[in-house]
Design a protein around this motif. Structure first.
Motif, PDB file in Angstrom:
ATOM      1  N   SER A 130      31.550 -60.244  45.491  1.00 28.59           N
ATOM      2  CA  SER A 130      30.899 -61.984  45.003  1.00 28.59           C
ATOM      3  C   SER A 130      30.674 -61.885  43.973  1.00 28.59           C
ATOM      4  CB  SER A 130      30.159 -62.492  46.734  1.00 28.59           C
ATOM      5  OG  SER A 130      28.641 -61.797  45.744  1.00 28.59           O
ATOM      6  N   ILE A 131      31.705 -62.952  43.640  1.00 34.01           N
ATOM      7  CA  ILE A 131      31.407 -64.237  42.270  1.00 34.01           C
ATOM      8  C   ILE A 131      31.094 -65.448  42.683  1.00 34.01           C
ATOM      9  CG2 ILE A 131      32.791 -64.659  40.084  1.00 34.01           C
ATOM     10  CD1 ILE A 131      33.366 -61.934  40.907  1.00 34.01           C
ATOM     11  N   GLU A 132      29.338 -65.516  41.628  1.00 32.31           N
ATOM     12  CA  GLU A 132      29.081 -66.621  41.556  1.00 32.31           C
ATOM     13  C   GLU A 132      28.283 -67.402  40.815  1.00 32.31           C
ATOM     14  OE1 GLU A 132      25.697 -64.741  43.815  1.00 32.31           O
ATOM     15  OE2 GLU A 132      26.117 -63.708  44.800  1.00 32.31           O
ATOM     16  N   GLY A 133      27.430 -68.044  40.695  1.00 32.29           N
ATOM     17  CA  GLY A 133      26.798 -69.144  39.516  1.00 32.29           C
ATOM     18  C   GLY A 133      27.279 -69.874  38.858  1.00 32.29           C
ATOM     19  N   LEU A 193      38.606 -58.155  35.260  1.00 30.74           N
ATOM     20  CA  LEU A 193      38.067 -59.126  35.914  1.00 30.74           C
ATOM     21  C   LEU A 193      37.897 -60.292  35.316  1.00 30.74           C
ATOM     22  CD1 LEU A 193      34.487 -59.823  36.937  1.00 30.74           C
ATOM     23  CD2 LEU A 193      34.352 -59.339  34.476  1.00 30.74           C
ATOM     24  N   ARG A 194      38.573 -60.535  33.617  1.00 35.55           N
ATOM     25  CA  ARG A 194      38.690 -62.389  33.105  1.00 35.55           C
ATOM     26  C   ARG A 194      39.943 -62.525  34.478  1.00 35.55           C
ATOM     27  NH1 ARG A 194      42.619 -61.430  27.859  1.00 35.55           N
ATOM     28  NH2 ARG A 194      44.059 -60.726  29.528  1.00 35.55           N
ATOM     29  N   ASP A 195      41.088 -62.492  35.004  1.00 35.35           N
ATOM     30  CA  ASP A 195      41.978 -63.320  36.309  1.00 35.35           C
ATOM     31  C   ASP A 195      40.872 -63.252  37.684  1.00 35.35           C
ATOM     32  OD1 ASP A 195      44.134 -61.995  34.221  1.00 35.35           O
ATOM     33  OD2 ASP A 195      44.519 -60.444  35.255  1.00 35.35           O
ATOM     34  N   VAL A 196      39.827 -62.734  37.604  1.00 38.59           N
ATOM     35  CA  VAL A 196      39.328 -62.677  39.297  1.00 38.59           C
ATOM     36  C   VAL A 196      37.742 -64.047  38.485  1.00 38.59           C
ATOM     37  CG1 VAL A 196      37.272 -61.931  40.577  1.00 38.59           C
ATOM     38  CG2 VAL A 196      39.462 -60.586  40.089  1.00 38.59           C
ATOM     39  N   LEU A 197      37.495 -63.623  36.918  1.00 35.56           N
ATOM     40  CA  LEU A 197      36.917 -64.912  36.380  1.00 35.56           C
ATOM     41  C   LEU A 197      37.391 -66.491  36.279  1.00 35.56           C
ATOM     42  CD1 LEU A 197      34.281 -63.466  34.002  1.00 35.56           C
ATOM     43  CD2 LEU A 197      33.203 -64.129  36.431  1.00 35.56           C
ATOM     44  N   GLN A 198      38.616 -66.210  35.971  1.00 32.61           N
ATOM     45  CA  GLN A 198      39.701 -67.783  35.606  1.00 32.61           C
ATOM     46  C   GLN A 198      40.025 -68.330  37.570  1.00 32.61           C
ATOM     47  OE1 GLN A 198      42.447 -65.856  33.230  1.00 32.61           O
ATOM     48  NE2 GLN A 198      41.553 -67.150  31.087  1.00 32.61           N
ATOM     49  N   ALA A 199      40.118 -67.513  37.913  1.00 34.85           N
ATOM     50  CA  ALA A 199      40.455 -67.827  39.459  1.00 34.85           C
ATOM     51  C   ALA A 199      39.744 -68.561  40.416  1.00 34.85           C
ATOM     52  CB  ALA A 199      40.581 -66.801  40.435  1.00 34.85           C
ATOM     53  N   ALA A 200      38.456 -67.615  39.550  1.00 28.90           N
ATOM     54  CA  ALA A 200      36.472 -68.822  40.004  1.00 28.90           C
ATOM     55  C   ALA A 200      36.459 -70.298  39.182  1.00 28.90           C
ATOM     56  CB  ALA A 200      34.956 -67.796  39.704  1.00 28.90           C
ATOM     57  N   PHE A 208      27.396 -65.741  30.103  1.00 31.07           N
ATOM     58  CA  PHE A 208      26.350 -64.384  30.239  1.00 31.07           C
ATOM     59  C   PHE A 208      27.173 -63.801  31.842  1.00 31.07           C
ATOM     60  CE2 PHE A 208      24.629 -66.080  26.503  1.00 31.07           C
ATOM     61  CZ  PHE A 208      23.927 -65.637  26.012  1.00 31.07           C
ATOM     62  N   THR A 209      26.959 -62.711  32.123  1.00 27.98           N
ATOM     63  CA  THR A 209      27.258 -62.362  33.157  1.00 27.98           C
ATOM     64  C   THR A 209      26.132 -61.372  33.678  1.00 27.98           C
ATOM     65  OG1 THR A 209      28.011 -60.607  32.640  1.00 27.98           O
ATOM     66  CG2 THR A 209      29.814 -62.208  33.487  1.00 27.98           C
ATOM     67  N   GLY A 210      25.442 -61.751  35.181  1.00 29.36           N
ATOM     68  CA  GLY A 210      24.809 -60.303  35.670  1.00 29.36           C
ATOM     69  C   GLY A 210      25.387 -59.643  36.571  1.00 29.36           C
ATOM     70  N   GLN A 211      25.878 -58.116  36.461  1.00 28.21           N
ATOM     71  CA  GLN A 211      26.617 -57.317  37.206  1.00 28.21           C
ATOM     72  C   GLN A 211      25.840 -56.335  38.515  1.00 28.21           C
ATOM     73  OE1 GLN A 211      27.703 -58.053  34.485  1.00 28.21           O
ATOM     74  NE2 GLN A 211      28.355 -56.380  33.426  1.00 28.21           N
ATOM     75  N   ARG A 212      26.154 -56.028  39.771  1.00 31.10           N
ATOM     76  CA  ARG A 212      24.873 -54.835  40.299  1.00 31.10           C
ATOM     77  C   ARG A 212      25.761 -54.248  41.385  1.00 31.10           C
ATOM     78  NH1 ARG A 212      19.882 -57.377  42.709  1.00 31.10           N
ATOM     79  NH2 ARG A 212      20.271 -55.871  44.579  1.00 31.10           N
ATOM     80  N   THR A 277      28.981 -54.358  43.845  1.00 24.28           N
ATOM     81  CA  THR A 277      28.958 -55.943  45.093  1.00 24.28           C
ATOM     82  C   THR A 277      29.213 -57.633  44.330  1.00 24.28           C
ATOM     83  OG1 THR A 277      26.615 -55.222  45.343  1.00 24.28           O
ATOM     84  CG2 THR A 277      28.290 -54.682  47.075  1.00 24.28           C
ATOM     85  N   ARG A 278      28.745 -57.721  43.301  1.00 25.68           N
ATOM     86  CA  ARG A 278      28.143 -58.995  42.950  1.00 25.68           C
ATOM     87  C   ARG A 278      27.782 -58.987  41.511  1.00 25.68           C
ATOM     88  NH1 ARG A 278      23.038 -63.047  43.433  1.00 25.68           N
ATOM     89  NH2 ARG A 278      22.347 -61.183  42.206  1.00 25.68           N
ATOM     90  N   LEU A 279      28.599 -60.621  41.242  1.00 26.52           N
ATOM     91  CA  LEU A 279      28.650 -60.890  39.617  1.00 26.52           C
ATOM     92  C   LEU A 279      28.317 -62.646  39.665  1.00 26.52           C
ATOM     93  CD1 LEU A 279      30.634 -60.160  36.414  1.00 26.52           C
ATOM     94  CD2 LEU A 279      30.472 -62.206  37.002  1.00 26.52           C
ATOM     95  N   VAL A 280      27.374 -62.807  39.263  1.00 24.28           N
ATOM     96  CA  VAL A 280      27.163 -63.883  38.765  1.00 24.28           C
ATOM     97  C   VAL A 280      27.283 -63.935  37.244  1.00 24.28           C
ATOM     98  CG1 VAL A 280      24.137 -62.900  38.266  1.00 24.28           C
ATOM     99  CG2 VAL A 280      25.119 -65.444  38.970  1.00 24.28           C
ATOM    100  N   VAL A 281      27.106 -65.563  37.342  1.00 23.23           N
ATOM    101  CA  VAL A 281      27.930 -66.296  35.453  1.00 23.23           C
ATOM    102  C   VAL A 281      26.793 -66.712  34.994  1.00 23.23           C
ATOM    103  CG1 VAL A 281      29.749 -68.064  34.513  1.00 23.23           C
ATOM    104  CG2 VAL A 281      30.577 -65.970  36.269  1.00 23.23           C
TER     105      VAL A 281
END
Ligand SMILES: Nc1nc2c(c(=O)[nH]1)N[C@H]1C(S)=C(S)[C@@H](COP(=O)(O)O)O[C@H]1N2
Ligand SMILES: [Mo]
Length: 436
Positions: A130-133, A193-200, A208-212, A277-281
């Motif tokens: 999941s890409i959240e935040g 990751l850039r392509d996925v973030l651009q889609a979000a 910033f990001t946080g990832q786990r 599993t998760r990256l939060v912007v």
């Protein structure tokens, strides 16, 4: 009463051993030279250059000084790595096993902070990220969707633990006592990751990001993450920051994060969650496990070695410092009498930068010889080096090796900018080699 050997003295009281060996004038002569030679098991052709206060490399590494071999990892599919700890499981690659241009999965170091999760047993393509935040369109994608929706790329990328080189700090700091072997340069396949973030669609304030990943905390507590770090969004948007499902052309092994991990090359490995599993912007720096205080942070003004600090005025460790390894010869190697040249090989890297030069000295730094250095296979891959050095006679040698980054920064003579958790130690390395 039996005299203690210099070797025992070096193990217990290096300063006194050094004073005995070198005497007051600092020159290694006569009986002292003979004693040092006997300790090292060979004559010392470049004894005239051996500096006062020099603890010979053969004796400097703890295992050698104590005559004990380090514990070895026993794991299917893995080489005999140096077992740094088994709870959590941590294993270092001996430098001489890093002799491949692309680090094989067998030889890749292992660093866990928590428990190793059970291997994901369902279809790997059903794994979810999941890409959240602070994004316009939060995403919850399966691995199958990642593979089909975004361009797939394969890159050689270095991954290095933020604490690589920690064993070189004096006084000793807490944490795994890594030599130079918490590094690997594998070939990773995934999507940017850039392509996925651009889609979000990051919102205007996103910075910033946080990832786990989903590995259990070492204690088993379900409300705590094993590690949960983050970085500036700019690094997340770097074209080399990959969400990877393959390592060296094969699905990730469970120990390296099956079925999905992040790879943030050139920055501390702790930013690259396995079992991702998760990256939060975020619009401000992340505050998860392993952020803040003295964690992955280094002094902006040097502090007294051994002192305590709350890290308030420390800075995040981002691009890793320049470092080199020697992979053609193991530390402590013995070569046949009459060997008059060494064909040396190794690698060097410098975080987001490249390496400009690698130099080697066999005479305690009196003279340095520039090695041949290859270009990286791609940005963020390490660089291989090689070169031949001549040996005037049989005896005890130390090969000193050091790299210089593209901005002219060189590995220092001793680990610098001491910090409580031991990050960023990248001193000139020394390998002992005996001829005859
Ligand atoms: N989920 C998870 N990811 C993690 C870790 C961890 O403990 N849990 N350790 C990190 C650290 S500190 C490093 S240096 C690298 C090491 O990756 P490797 O074990 O594949 O070599 O993974 C990182 N990713
Ligand atoms: Mo790490």
């Amino acid at each position: 009463m039996r005299e203690r050997s210099i070797q025992e003295l070096y193990a217990d009281d290096p300063e006194r051993a050094d004073a005995l060996a070198f005497g007051r004038r600092g020159a290694l002569k006569g009986a002292a030279l003979a004693a040092m030679g006997a300790t090292l098991g060979a004559a010392i052709p470049f004894a005239r250059h051996m500096p006062q206060g020099h603890l010979p490399a053969l004796l400097a590494r703890p295992a050698a000084a104590q005559g004990a071999a380090p514990p070895v990892l026993r794991m299917d599919g893995k080489a005999d790595l140096i077992l740094q700890g088994d709870r959590p499981l941590v294993a270092e690659t001996p430098e001489h096993l890093l002799d491949e241009a692309v680090t094989s999965t067998r030889n890749f170091y292992i660093r866990n902070n928590g428990q190793i999760p059970e291997p994901f047993s369902a279809d790997p393509d059903t794994w979810r990220l999941s890409i959240e935040g602070e994004v316009n369109t939060p995403l919850n994608l399966t691995l199958g969707e990642l593979k089909s929706r975004f361009p797939v790329v394969t890159r050689q990328l270095q991954m290095e633990c933020g604490g690589n080189g920690r064993a070189f700090f004096a006084p000793q700091t807490r944490g795994n006592q890594w030599g130079n072997g918490a590094i690997g340069n594998a070939e990773w396949t995934g999507v940017r990751l850039r392509d996925v973030l651009q889609a979000a669609g990051p919102k205007p304030g996103a910075a910033f990001t946080g990832q786990r990943g989903n590995d259990p905390h070492l204690s088993g507590a379900t409300d705590r993450a094993a590690i949960d770090r983050g970085m500036r969004l700019a690094k997340a948007m770097d074209e080399d920051t990959l969400i990877a499902w393959a390592m060296n052309g094969q699905p990730l092994p469970n120990i390296h994060g099956f079925p999905l991990r992040l790879v943030v090359p050139g920055w501390p490995g702790s930013l690259s969650p396995k079992w991702f599993t998760r990256l939060v912007v975020l619009d401000r720096p992340h505050t998860g496990a392993g952020m803040g205080g003295t964690s992955y942070r280094v002094p902006t003004r040097p502090i007294v070695p051994g002192s305590s600090s709350n890290g308030a005025d420390f800075a995040e460790m981002e691009s890793m410092p320049v470092r080199s390894i020697l992979s053609s010869h193991a530390h402590g190697s013995r070569l046949p009498a009459g060997t008059r040249a060494l064909d040396l090989r190794g690698a060097a890297w410098a975080g987001d930068l490249t390496v400009r030069a690698v130099h080697v000295s066999t005479d305690y730094g009196a003279t340095w010889q520039e090695m041949q250095l290859a270009a990286p296979a791609n940005r963020h891959a390490w660089q291989r080096w090689q070169g031949r050095v001549a040996l005037p006679a049989d005896g005890y040698y130390e090969v000193w090796y050091r790299a210089t980054d593209s901005e002219g920064r060189m590995q220092p003579h001793a680990a610098a900018n001491w910090n409580p958790q031991g990050y960023g130690a990248n001193p000139v390395s020394r390998a002992a080699i005996l001829v005859g």
